[in-house]
Design a protein around this motif. Structure first.
Motif, PDB file in Angstrom:
ATOM      1  N   UNK A   1       0.844  -1.195   0.000  1.00 54.48           N
ATOM      2  CA  UNK A   1       0.000   0.000   0.000  1.00 54.48           C
ATOM      3  C   UNK A   1       0.881   1.248   0.000  1.00 54.48           C
ATOM      4  N   UNK A   2       0.482   2.258  -0.757  1.00 57.73           N
ATOM      5  CA  UNK A   2       1.264   3.497  -0.815  1.00 57.73           C
ATOM      6  C   UNK A   2       1.131   4.286   0.478  1.00 57.73           C
TER       7      UNK A   2
ATOM      8  N   UNK B   1      -3.038   1.759  -4.236  1.00 58.39           N
ATOM      9  CA  UNK B   1      -3.176   3.165  -3.883  1.00 58.39           C
ATOM     10  C   UNK B   1      -4.563   3.674  -4.207  1.00 58.39           C
ATOM     11  N   UNK B   2      -5.026   4.636  -3.398  1.00 57.74           N
ATOM     12  CA  UNK B   2      -6.284   5.317  -3.689  1.00 57.74           C
ATOM     13  C   UNK B   2      -6.065   6.443  -4.684  1.00 57.74           C
TER      14      UNK B   2
ATOM     15  N   UNK C   1       0.920  10.711 -12.524  1.00 58.98           N
ATOM     16  CA  UNK C   1       2.237  10.947 -11.949  1.00 58.98           C
ATOM     17  C   UNK C   1       2.544   9.951 -10.841  1.00 58.98           C
ATOM     18  N   UNK C   2       1.524   9.549 -10.072  1.00 57.18           N
ATOM     19  CA  UNK C   2       1.743   8.569  -9.003  1.00 57.18           C
ATOM     20  C   UNK C   2       2.118   7.212  -9.586  1.00 57.18           C
ATOM     21  N   UNK C   3       1.435   6.826 -10.668  1.00 58.48           N
ATOM     22  CA  UNK C   3       1.761   5.555 -11.313  1.00 58.48           C
ATOM     23  C   UNK C   3       3.177   5.588 -11.880  1.00 58.48           C
ATOM     24  N   UNK C   4       3.520   6.702 -12.508  1.00 55.14           N
ATOM     25  CA  UNK C   4       4.852   6.825 -13.095  1.00 55.14           C
ATOM     26  C   UNK C   4       5.927   6.743 -12.018  1.00 55.14           C
ATOM     27  N   UNK C   5       5.728   7.475 -10.917  1.00 52.01           N
ATOM     28  CA  UNK C   5       6.705   7.445  -9.822  1.00 52.01           C
ATOM     29  C   UNK C   5       6.842   6.027  -9.281  1.00 52.01           C
ATOM     30  N   UNK C   6       5.720   5.360  -9.072  1.00 52.28           N
ATOM     31  CA  UNK C   6       5.760   3.998  -8.545  1.00 52.28           C
ATOM     32  C   UNK C   6       6.558   3.053  -9.426  1.00 52.28           C
ATOM     33  N   UNK C   7       6.337   3.127 -10.732  1.00 50.00           N
ATOM     34  CA  UNK C   7       7.047   2.249 -11.655  1.00 50.00           C
ATOM     35  C   UNK C   7       8.523   2.629 -11.769  1.00 50.00           C
ATOM     36  N   UNK C   8       8.803   3.923 -11.712  1.00 50.78           N
ATOM     37  CA  UNK C   8      10.187   4.360 -11.866  1.00 50.78           C
ATOM     38  C   UNK C   8      11.064   3.979 -10.681  1.00 50.78           C
TER      39      UNK C   8
ATOM     40  N   UNK D   1      -1.942  -0.763  -8.797  1.00 49.17           N
ATOM     41  CA  UNK D   1      -3.381  -1.018  -8.809  1.00 49.17           C
ATOM     42  C   UNK D   1      -4.082   0.058  -7.981  1.00 49.17           C
ATOM     43  N   UNK D   2      -5.130   0.626  -8.551  1.00 44.22           N
ATOM     44  CA  UNK D   2      -5.856   1.710  -7.894  1.00 44.22           C
ATOM     45  C   UNK D   2      -7.071   1.157  -7.146  1.00 44.22           C
TER      46      UNK D   2
END
Length: 226
Positions: free
Chosen positions: A52-53, A79-80, A85-92, A99-100
């Motif tokens: 969880x984020x 993450x909620x 940008x949150x997805x990009x940061x997570x993958x980077x 998963x949202x």
């Protein structure tokens, strides 16, 4: 039997995931804190971590960064927050999926299976990439038995993609592979190199699409489309 570490501070969500994963044959451990997850992975490594984020002690992003200092365990973020940008940061920072919430537990289980399947030992994964051959000393790559005429940058890009099938690389990460600083304003040049690579691959196999585009995220090599 793969073991999944769930790091989630909401009991209802954790219970749903535990039930879905165990019903599908996985074993699970549930923790609520990021630092505890890091220590647990050091002592008893899991096969995949669902993270969880928004955790009470440190963020899931920070947890992932600490994990990456010593482990390549697959990480799936929950993450909620659905912003790109949150997805990009997570993958980077090294995650394998994002998963949202709210989500389908069956979908999460399917995604877990897909991640574990594509992250097979390299000897098994290599068999899926037999259409390509990499000669590092000669700086050459062959495709379906034919030598590709590549520039130095194209070789490095293709090598990076081939060595980690199905991994989504951001433009910034691919710039790193070229030895170019991400802040130098060259991120869009990656698109030009990819376009050129695709054109050269299509000369050999017009109907194949080994390099996949992930909108807003980057590029990956897909053996199933080769």
């Amino acid at each position: 039997m793969p073991h999944i570490l769930i790091v989630e501070d909401e009991a209802a969500i954790a219970d749903t995931l535990i039930y879905a994963l165990q019903s599908d044959g996985f074993t699970t451990t549930w923790l609520t804190l990021g630092l505890a997850a890091v220590e647990h992975q050091r002592a008893m490594p899991a096969d995949l971590i669902i993270l969880d984020v928004g955790l009470p002690d440190i963020t899931g992003f920070e947890t992932c960064k600490q994990l990456r200092r010593f482990s390549e365990v697959p990480v799936m973020f929950l993450s909620a927050r659905s912003e790109e940008i949150d997805r990009v940061v997570g993958l980077e920072i090294g995650a394998d999926d994002y998963v949202v919430k709210p989500f389908s537990p069956r979908e999460v289980t399917a995604r877990v299976r897909a991640i574990l399947k594509r992250l097979l030992p390299r000897t098994e994964a290599a068999s899926a990439s037999e259409l390509f051959g990499i000669d590092r000393e000669r700086v050459q790559i062959t495709y379906r038995g034919q030598l590709l005429s590549l520039t130095r940058h194209e070789f490095r890009l293709m090598q990076s993609l081939l060595e980690q099938p199905e991994r989504v690389f951001s433009r910034e990460q691919l710039l790193d592979a070229l030895g170019t600083a991400a802040d130098a304003g060259y991120e869009r040049s990656i698109d030009s190199h990819i376009k050129s690579l695709r054109a050269k691959l299509r000369l050999i196999a017009p109907d194949a699409e080994p390099i996949q585009t992930h909108r807003g995220l980057g590029y990956s090599y897909s053996p199933s489309h080769s």
